[in-house]
Enzyme design. Structure first.
Site, short mmCIF file in Angstrom:
data_model
loop_
_atom_site.label_atom_id
_atom_site.label_comp_id
_atom_site.label_asym_id
_atom_site.label_seq_id
_atom_site.Cartn_x
_atom_site.Cartn_y
_atom_site.Cartn_z
N ARG A 50 -86.90 -64.80 3.64
CA ARG A 50 -85.67 -64.01 3.86
C ARG A 50 -85.86 -62.57 3.36
O ARG A 50 -85.39 -61.63 4.00
CB ARG A 50 -84.48 -64.68 3.18
N LYS A 149 -80.05 -59.30 3.46
CA LYS A 149 -79.54 -59.34 2.09
C LYS A 149 -79.85 -57.98 1.46
O LYS A 149 -80.84 -57.81 0.76
CB LYS A 149 -80.18 -60.50 1.32
N GLU A 182 -67.71 -66.43 5.29
CA GLU A 182 -68.37 -66.89 4.07
C GLU A 182 -67.60 -66.35 2.87
O GLU A 182 -66.69 -65.53 3.04
CB GLU A 182 -69.83 -66.42 4.03
#
Ligand code: PMP
Length: 285
Positions: A50, A149, A182
């Site tokens: 990620r 992220k 989320e």
């Protein structure tokens, strides 16, 4: 405390980033939050995948290889005698000019902080927590892909402030279409008729490492899992609700906007997945 910084272990007091670093000036950079269980980096490959994907999405060139980053994290764990804890692995764009242009930054800066973490009390893990639905919507992927992220968390921080102002520990964010997206630092699941439902990638979520493990554990244990959009009413009327994240692990949500979810206690499916997740982390995969 020792910090792994740009290839070396340095004292906490000497672990410094320049005021000209675009990570600070513009939130230009990427990071990972990673757990350490029993002396092992939990899901190291998934986190490094990620990190590299996030970096590629913003054309950020990493100065260290996967194995160098992994080695650095283990060095920091050892230097701080941490066998159970949390790693914050950060890559900033690096030192540049006062303009936005990232290509004028010569080299990314990389560091790993290893520390303890306790997001919620044991009582909260037993009894669940209350959350709100934030008025702040999650940014649309056409503006900034939530799968990245990045160091820019202001969208989430705005929603987190709403939670703090409402005296609850977390807020659930909706996407631009009004579907549940989320929480500010966690993924969301509901249970309906013994089936797990969680927003799909297309809802504009960060694809959580914990979310992935929980979906896998559910399927392995005959709990059906559906990745599908659902709205606020579905959330209110769910049999159970819980959140997953590296910091939070698996935590039950027993009220949303002051409305009781299900029986208002940690439900059986949540309890089962909580136990399976703890077992899985003890095995240290
Ligand atoms: N969504 C957001 C916005 C997050 O920041 C995080 C990580 N804290 C998560 C979901 C959960 O992801 P993971 O399970 O990989 O920690």
């Amino acid at each position: 405390m020792k910090i792994w910084m740009n290839g070396k272990l340095v004292d906490k007091e000497d672990a410094k980033v320049s005021v000209f670093d675009h990570g600070l000036l513009y939130g230009d950079g990427v990071f990972e939050g990673i757990r350490v269980y029993n002396g092992k980096i939990f899901q190291c490959n998934a986190h490094l995948d990620r990190l590299f994907e996030s970096a590629a999405a913003i054309n950020l060139e990493l100065h260290y290889s996967r194995s160098e980053l992994e080695k650095g994290m283990y060095e920091a764990m050892e230097a701080n005698s941490i066998t159970d804890g949390y790693i914050r692995l950060v890559v900033t764009r690096g030192i540049g000019t006062l303009g936005l242009n990232p290509y004028l930054c010569r080299q990314s800066a990389t560091f790993a902080i290893v520390d303890q973490i306790a997001m919620y009390s044991e009582q909260m893990y037993r009894e669940g927590i209350g959350v709100i639905v934030a008025k702040t919507r999650r940014v649309h992927e056409s503006m900034m892909d939530p799968r990245v992220k990045s160091l820019n968390y202001l969208n989430n921080i705005k929603a987190k402030m709403e939670a703090v102002h409402a005296y609850v520990p977390e807020a659930i964010m909706l996407n631009a279409d009004g579907y549940v997206c989320e929480a500010t630092g966690d993924n969301v699941f509901i249970v309906r008729n013994a089936k797990l439902i969680t927003p799909p990638s297309e809802a504009g979520i960060l694809l959580g490492v914990t979310r992935n493990i929980v979906m896998h554990l559910a399927r392995e244990n005959d709990v059906p899992v559906l990745e599908d959009n659902f709205g606020v009413e579905d959330l209110y009327e769910a049999d159970e609700c819980f959140m997953t994240g590296t910091g939070a692990e698996v935590i039950a949500v027993t009220s949303v906007d002051g409305r009781r979810i299900g029986d208002g206690i940690t439900g059986p499916v949540t309890r089962k997945l909580f136990d399976l997740f703890r077992e899985f982390t003890t095995a240290g995969v």
